[in-house]
Write a protein that holds these residues in place. Structure first.
Motif, PDB file in Angstrom:
ATOM      1  N   TYR A  53      44.957 -29.107 -23.135  1.00 32.04           N
ATOM      2  CA  TYR A  53      46.324 -28.621 -22.952  1.00 32.04           C
ATOM      3  C   TYR A  53      46.941 -28.251 -24.299  1.00 32.04           C
ATOM      4  O   TYR A  53      47.563 -27.201 -24.453  1.00 32.04           O
ATOM      5  CB  TYR A  53      47.145 -29.698 -22.245  1.00 32.04           C
ATOM      6  N   GLN A  57      47.990 -24.408 -25.647  1.00 35.22           N
ATOM      7  CA  GLN A  57      49.289 -24.105 -26.242  1.00 35.22           C
ATOM      8  C   GLN A  57      49.129 -23.569 -27.667  1.00 35.22           C
ATOM      9  O   GLN A  57      49.881 -22.697 -28.104  1.00 35.22           O
ATOM     10  CB  GLN A  57      50.160 -25.361 -26.253  1.00 35.22           C
ATOM     11  N   TYR A  72      43.606 -22.901 -20.257  1.00 35.27           N
ATOM     12  CA  TYR A  72      44.389 -23.439 -19.143  1.00 35.27           C
ATOM     13  C   TYR A  72      43.569 -23.412 -17.847  1.00 35.27           C
ATOM     14  O   TYR A  72      43.639 -24.336 -17.027  1.00 35.27           O
ATOM     15  CB  TYR A  72      45.667 -22.620 -18.933  1.00 35.27           C
ATOM     16  N   ILE A  87      48.623 -28.964 -13.606  1.00 34.75           N
ATOM     17  CA  ILE A  87      49.247 -28.507 -14.849  1.00 34.75           C
ATOM     18  C   ILE A  87      48.579 -27.216 -15.317  1.00 34.75           C
ATOM     19  O   ILE A  87      49.253 -26.254 -15.708  1.00 34.75           O
ATOM     20  CB  ILE A  87      49.157 -29.605 -15.932  1.00 34.75           C
ATOM     21  N   SER A  90      49.598 -24.347 -13.082  1.00 32.91           N
ATOM     22  CA  SER A  90      50.975 -23.953 -13.369  1.00 32.91           C
ATOM     23  C   SER A  90      51.036 -23.062 -14.617  1.00 32.91           C
ATOM     24  O   SER A  90      51.732 -22.042 -14.633  1.00 32.91           O
ATOM     25  CB  SER A  90      51.845 -25.202 -13.574  1.00 32.91           C
ATOM     26  N   ALA A  91      50.294 -23.457 -15.645  1.00 33.41           N
ATOM     27  CA  ALA A  91      50.313 -22.687 -16.890  1.00 33.41           C
ATOM     28  C   ALA A  91      49.723 -21.293 -16.692  1.00 33.41           C
ATOM     29  O   ALA A  91      50.266 -20.297 -17.194  1.00 33.41           O
ATOM     30  CB  ALA A  91      49.550 -23.438 -17.972  1.00 33.41           C
ATOM     31  N   ALA A 106      53.611 -27.230 -10.940  1.00 30.79           N
ATOM     32  CA  ALA A 106      54.166 -28.252 -11.830  1.00 30.79           C
ATOM     33  C   ALA A 106      54.764 -29.399 -11.029  1.00 30.79           C
ATOM     34  O   ALA A 106      54.586 -30.577 -11.376  1.00 30.79           O
ATOM     35  CB  ALA A 106      55.216 -27.637 -12.749  1.00 30.79           C
ATOM     36  N   GLU A 118      53.151 -35.053 -19.741  1.00 35.96           N
ATOM     37  CA  GLU A 118      52.853 -33.625 -19.749  1.00 35.96           C
ATOM     38  C   GLU A 118      53.171 -32.945 -18.428  1.00 35.96           C
ATOM     39  O   GLU A 118      53.445 -31.738 -18.404  1.00 35.96           O
ATOM     40  CB  GLU A 118      51.391 -33.388 -20.118  1.00 35.96           C
ATOM     41  N   TYR A 121      56.755 -32.222 -18.732  1.00 37.39           N
ATOM     42  CA  TYR A 121      56.889 -31.194 -19.762  1.00 37.39           C
ATOM     43  C   TYR A 121      56.570 -29.813 -19.199  1.00 37.39           C
ATOM     44  O   TYR A 121      57.320 -28.855 -19.419  1.00 37.39           O
ATOM     45  CB  TYR A 121      55.950 -31.523 -20.919  1.00 37.39           C
ATOM     46  N   GLN A 122      55.471 -29.717 -18.438  1.00 36.39           N
ATOM     47  CA  GLN A 122      55.105 -28.433 -17.847  1.00 36.39           C
ATOM     48  C   GLN A 122      56.170 -27.965 -16.864  1.00 36.39           C
ATOM     49  O   GLN A 122      56.515 -26.776 -16.827  1.00 36.39           O
ATOM     50  CB  GLN A 122      53.743 -28.526 -17.159  1.00 36.39           C
TER      51      GLN A 122
END
Length: 201
Positions: A53, A57, A72, A87, A90-91, A106, A118, A121-122
């Motif tokens: 993750y 990023q 991702y 996650i 979602s990304a 998310a 996380e 956060y996501q």
């Protein structure tokens, strides 16, 4: 003979240390070293997911959208009812501008693992993309409650509060962010916002 920082961290990770040192690299803007650490480290699944993750990023910060999407997707490919898979989905969906789907994934991550910082956060990242700043504040606040040393979550909590015009809360998060990540590339922006806000008082 001197080992590079990324190799030292990779060796440390294989001997059971946490991924906190790698996150400090990310917080300091050393995105290439984060990516290199993932390439070299062999760790258990949950820790590998955290590193992946961070690496995704980092690729995004390096403007390598294809590598970010691919990384991702590797999270998403975990499959099943795994929170990290949600996650990752979602990304990927967020990168594709599928904002409703990204939020749904998310939310699923939060349902599957409410104690995973996380996941919140996501959710916050997606809420920011949707310009739902109040909801983003809630998500990032939950992330830092679960992990008070989560510098990036403090940064985005500050930014979301700024856009929601909650200046006192913004200031608290931004000041914590600077303490946690004094070398962060976002620091000049944060300090500029703080100076502007303080000048209005």
């Amino acid at each position: 003979m001197h080992l590079s920082t990324s190799i030292i961290l990779a060796l440390a990770l294989t001997t059971g240390q946490t991924a906190a040192d790698v996150r400090q690299l990310y917080d300091a803007g050393k995105y290439r070293e984060v990516v290199e650490t993932l390439d070299q480290a062999t760790v258990e699944a949950d820790k590998a997911s955290r590193l992946r993750y961070l690496a995704a990023q980092s690729y995004d910060k390096l403007n390598d959208a294809e590598a970010a999407r691919r990384t991702y997707q590797r999270l998403a490919d975990i499959g099943g009812e795994a929170p990290w898979a949600s996650i990752g989905r979602s990304a990927v969906q967020l990168m594709g501008k599928q904002l409703d789907e990204a939020l749904g994934s998310a939310d699923q991550a939060v349902r599957l693992a409410a104690s995973l910082p996380e996941a919140h956060y996501q959710r916050g990242v997606v809420r920011m993309a949707r310009k739902e700043y109040g909801d983003a504040v809630d998500a990032f606040t939950k992330a830092v409650q679960l992990d008070p040393a989560f510098a990036a979550a403090h940064y985005y909590a500050g930014l979301a509060n700024y856009r929601a015009k909650r200046i006192d809360l913004m200031t608290n998060h931004f000041e914590t962010f600077i303490k946690l990540a004094p070398s962060a590339p976002e620091r000049p922006q944060v300090e500029s916002i703080l100076r502007t806000v303080r000048g209005r008082r």
